[in-house]
Write a protein that holds these residues in place. Structure first.
Motif, short mmCIF file in Angstrom:
data_model
loop_
_atom_site.label_atom_id
_atom_site.label_comp_id
_atom_site.label_asym_id
_atom_site.label_seq_id
_atom_site.Cartn_x
_atom_site.Cartn_y
_atom_site.Cartn_z
N ILE A 1 -4.57 12.38 8.21
CA ILE A 1 -5.00 13.78 8.35
C ILE A 1 -3.78 14.68 8.23
CG2 ILE A 1 -6.24 15.42 9.79
CD1 ILE A 1 -7.42 12.96 11.27
N TYR A 2 -3.84 15.64 7.31
CA TYR A 2 -2.72 16.53 7.06
C TYR A 2 -3.18 18.00 7.10
CZ TYR A 2 -0.34 12.34 5.30
OH TYR A 2 0.22 11.10 5.17
N ALA A 3 -2.21 18.87 7.34
CA ALA A 3 -2.46 20.31 7.28
C ALA A 3 -1.17 20.99 6.84
CB ALA A 3 -2.90 20.85 8.64
N SER A 4 -1.27 22.23 6.42
CA SER A 4 -0.07 23.00 6.08
C SER A 4 0.55 23.56 7.36
CB SER A 4 -0.41 24.14 5.13
OG SER A 4 -1.20 25.12 5.80
N ARG A 5 1.84 23.80 7.32
CA ARG A 5 2.52 24.38 8.49
C ARG A 5 1.92 25.74 8.84
NH1 ARG A 5 6.68 21.59 5.96
NH2 ARG A 5 7.76 20.12 7.34
N LYS A 6 1.61 26.53 7.82
CA LYS A 6 1.06 27.87 8.06
C LYS A 6 -0.29 27.77 8.77
CE LYS A 6 -0.26 32.14 5.69
NZ LYS A 6 -0.35 32.85 4.38
N ILE B 1 -8.30 15.19 4.95
CA ILE B 1 -8.15 13.74 4.90
C ILE B 1 -7.62 13.39 3.52
CG2 ILE B 1 -9.33 11.52 5.02
CD1 ILE B 1 -11.38 12.81 6.86
N LEU B 2 -6.39 12.85 3.48
CA LEU B 2 -5.70 12.61 2.21
C LEU B 2 -4.97 11.26 2.24
CD1 LEU B 2 -4.17 16.17 1.74
CD2 LEU B 2 -5.79 15.09 0.16
N PRO B 3 -4.74 10.66 1.09
CA PRO B 3 -3.97 9.41 1.04
C PRO B 3 -2.51 9.66 1.34
CG PRO B 3 -4.54 10.16 -1.17
CD PRO B 3 -5.28 11.05 -0.24
N ALA C 1 -1.31 15.56 11.08
CA ALA C 1 -1.98 15.80 12.35
C ALA C 1 -2.50 14.46 12.87
CB ALA C 1 -3.13 16.78 12.17
N PHE C 2 -2.60 14.34 14.18
CA PHE C 2 -3.07 13.10 14.80
C PHE C 2 -2.30 11.89 14.25
CE2 PHE C 2 -6.93 15.84 14.49
CZ PHE C 2 -7.04 16.15 15.82
N PRO C 3 -1.00 11.78 14.52
CA PRO C 3 -0.19 10.68 13.97
C PRO C 3 -0.70 9.29 14.30
CG PRO C 3 1.20 12.37 14.94
CD PRO C 3 -0.20 12.71 15.34
N GLU C 4 -1.52 9.19 15.35
CA GLU C 4 -2.01 7.86 15.74
C GLU C 4 -3.27 7.46 14.98
OE1 GLU C 4 -4.30 10.85 18.06
OE2 GLU C 4 -2.24 10.60 17.39
N ILE C 5 -3.80 8.36 14.16
CA ILE C 5 -5.07 8.08 13.49
C ILE C 5 -4.85 7.87 12.00
CG2 ILE C 5 -7.35 9.01 12.91
CD1 ILE C 5 -7.27 10.56 15.52
N GLU C 6 -5.33 6.77 11.49
CA GLU C 6 -5.26 6.49 10.06
C GLU C 6 -6.33 5.47 9.72
OE1 GLU C 6 -1.26 5.18 9.59
OE2 GLU C 6 -1.64 3.19 10.40
N SER C 7 -6.65 5.40 8.44
CA SER C 7 -7.69 4.47 8.00
C SER C 7 -7.13 3.05 7.90
CB SER C 7 -8.22 4.90 6.63
OG SER C 7 -7.27 4.57 5.62
N ALA C 8 -8.02 2.11 7.65
CA ALA C 8 -7.59 0.76 7.29
C ALA C 8 -6.83 0.83 5.97
CB ALA C 8 -8.80 -0.16 7.17
N GLU C 9 -5.98 -0.15 5.71
CA GLU C 9 -5.18 -0.14 4.50
C GLU C 9 -6.04 -0.40 3.27
OE1 GLU C 9 -0.84 -1.68 3.85
OE2 GLU C 9 -2.21 -3.31 3.38
N VAL C 10 -5.77 0.37 2.22
CA VAL C 10 -6.45 0.22 0.94
C VAL C 10 -5.46 -0.42 -0.03
CG1 VAL C 10 -7.59 1.40 -0.97
CG2 VAL C 10 -7.83 2.28 1.38
N PRO C 11 -5.73 -1.63 -0.51
CA PRO C 11 -4.79 -2.27 -1.45
C PRO C 11 -4.87 -1.64 -2.84
CG PRO C 11 -6.73 -3.63 -1.19
CD PRO C 11 -6.89 -2.48 -0.23
N VAL C 12 -3.73 -1.47 -3.47
CA VAL C 12 -3.67 -0.91 -4.82
C VAL C 12 -3.20 -2.01 -5.77
CG1 VAL C 12 -2.65 0.87 -6.30
CG2 VAL C 12 -3.11 1.36 -3.87
N TYR C 13 -4.01 -2.29 -6.79
CA TYR C 13 -3.73 -3.36 -7.73
C TYR C 13 -3.54 -2.82 -9.14
CZ TYR C 13 -4.85 -7.17 -4.50
OH TYR C 13 -4.85 -8.06 -3.46
N LEU C 14 -2.64 -3.45 -9.87
CA LEU C 14 -2.51 -3.23 -11.31
C LEU C 14 -3.11 -4.45 -12.00
CD1 LEU C 14 0.40 -1.74 -13.31
CD2 LEU C 14 -0.47 -3.99 -13.99
N ALA C 15 -3.96 -4.21 -13.00
CA ALA C 15 -4.64 -5.33 -13.67
C ALA C 15 -4.72 -5.08 -15.16
CB ALA C 15 -6.04 -5.52 -13.09
N TYR C 16 -4.75 -6.18 -15.92
CA TYR C 16 -4.91 -6.09 -17.37
C TYR C 16 -5.49 -7.42 -17.87
CZ TYR C 16 -0.26 -8.24 -16.88
OH TYR C 16 0.80 -9.03 -16.50
#
Length: 301
Positions: A164-169, A237-239, A252-267
Motif C-alpha cells: 500500500i502506497y501513497a504520495s507524501r502530499k 495497492i501497487l506492486p 503505508a502500513f509497512p506490516e501489510i503486504e500480499s503473498a509473493e507473486v513469482p515472476v517467470y521468463l519463458a520461451y
C-alpha cells in the motif's frame, strides 16, 4: 498446392481487404482479386463474403485461414531458427507481459537493451491474456506465475508483493493511517476486483475493502492506479517493483503486504539456441539483479 495463391489468400484474410493486402504484397488490387478468384475456382468453394465495408471469411474461408496461420507460424519459427544460427544478434523479438509490468518496469529499461543491440526490433505486447508461446504468438513471455504450457524453457526472475502506497502530499493533507480501521477515513485506489490480475492482489483488495474505505477508485491496470496515487488521490495497492523508480511514493502500513507473486521468463524449447532470446534473457536477468541491489540499498528488501 499453389503456395503463391495461399500466400495472397492469407494476406487478404488477415487484412480484410483486397486493397490493403495488395499494399502489403506490392500487388495491384486487380491482381490480388484474380488470384483469389482462381483459388476459389480450384477449391470449388467461396472463401469470402463481399461487402461494401470489406471482406468476411466464409466457413470454408475460416478453415483455410486457420491452416495458413499455422503455416505462417511454422515458417516464422524456421526463419527465426535459421537467422539465429549466426552469432550476431539482430531481427525481431516479440515479447509479451502484463500491462503493469511491461509499462512500469520493462519498457523504461529497454533503452539499455537497444544500446547493446541497436539493430534489434522489439515488439512489446502488453495484455493480461496468456499468449500461446508454442504456437508462436510471441517469442518470449514474462509472466506473474509459473507457466503451465509444455515445451517451454522457464526461469524464475524474482518475486513481487503488493503493498500500500501513497504520495507524501496526500499523507500530509489527510494524515498517516496507523491501523487498518483508519482506512474508513481514506480513499482506496486499486484494480477492479473483477479485472484479471494475480490472485495475491485480488485477495489483498478484498481484505482492505472489508474495512469500508471512505471512498473508492478502481482502475483496470496498475498504470492507472499509479497515476492516481501520484496525483495525490489516496492509498493505492501497487506492486513493490515500483518503489525504485518512484521514490516519491511512501509506503503505508509497512506490516501489510500480499503473498509473493513469482515472476517467470519463458520461451519455447525450439528457441533455446536463439541468440535473440539469449541476449534478451541475459539483459532482463542483469536488470533484475540491479533492481534488487537498489531495493536493498533503499531498505525495501
Amino acid at each position: 498446392m499453389d503456395w503463391d495463391k495461399l500466400r495472397i489468400f492469407h494476406a487478404v484474410a488477415d487484412a480484410g481487404s483486397l486493397t490493403h493486402a495488395g499494399e502489403r504484397l506490392n500487388l495491384s488490387q486487380s491482381a490480388v482479386s484474380r488470384q483469389i478468384r482462381a483459388l476459389e475456382e480450384n477449391l470449388n468453394a467461396t472463401l469470402f463474403h463481399r461487402h461494401a465495408r470489406g471482406l468476411i471469411l466464409t466457413e470454408q474461408g475460416e478453415l483455410l485461414f486457420d491452416a495458413t496461420k499455422s503455416m505462417s507460424r511454422r515458417l516464422d519459427t524456421a526463419w527465426a531458427r535459421i537467422r539465429d544460427s549466426a552469432d550476431e544478434v539482430f531481427g525481431e523479438l516479440r515479447v509479451t507481459t502484463t500491462t503493469g509490468f511491461g509499462t512500469l518496469w520493462l519498457a523504461p529499461r529497454l533503452g539499455k537493451f537497444y544500446e547493446m543491440y541497436p539493430d534489434m526490433k522489439v515488439d512489446l505486447m502488453l495484455e493480461e491474456r496468456v499468449m500461446d508461446l508454442p504456437m508462436r504468438e510471441a517469442d518470449v513471455a514474462i509472466r506473474m506465475k509459473e507457466p503451465s504450457q509444455a515445451d517451454l524453457v522457464r526461469k524464475r526472475l524474482m518475486g513481487v508483493q503488493m503493498r500500500i502506497y501513497a504520495s507524501r502530499k496526500y499523507l500530509e493533507q489527510n494524515g498517516v493511517p496507523q491501523t487498518l480501521e483508519d482506512v474508513t477515513r481514506h480513499r482506496l485506489i486499486c484494480q477492479n476486483p473483477s479485472t484479471p490480475q494475480v490472485s495475491a492482489g485480488a485477495v489483498m483488495i478484498q481484505h482492505l475493502l472489508a474495512y469500508n474505505p471512505h471512498s473508492l477508485l478502481t482502475v483496470n491496470n496498475y498504470f492507472g492506479v499509479l497515476q492516481a496515487v501520484l496525483s495525490d488521490l489516496g492509498l493505492g495497492i501497487l506492486p513493490d517493483y515500483l518503489i525504485e523508480d518512484f521514490p516519491q511514493l511512501v509506503r503505508a502500513f509497512p506490516e501489510i503486504e500480499s503473498a509473493e507473486v513469482p515472476v517467470y521468463l519463458a520461451y519455447p524449447e525450439e528457441l533455446r539456441q536463439s541468440q535473440r532470446i539469449a541476449a534478451f534473457r541475459e539483459f532482463v536477468q542483469d536488470e533484475v539483479i540491479a533492481h534488487r541491489r537498489q531495493l536493498r540499498q533503499m531498505g525495501e528488501l
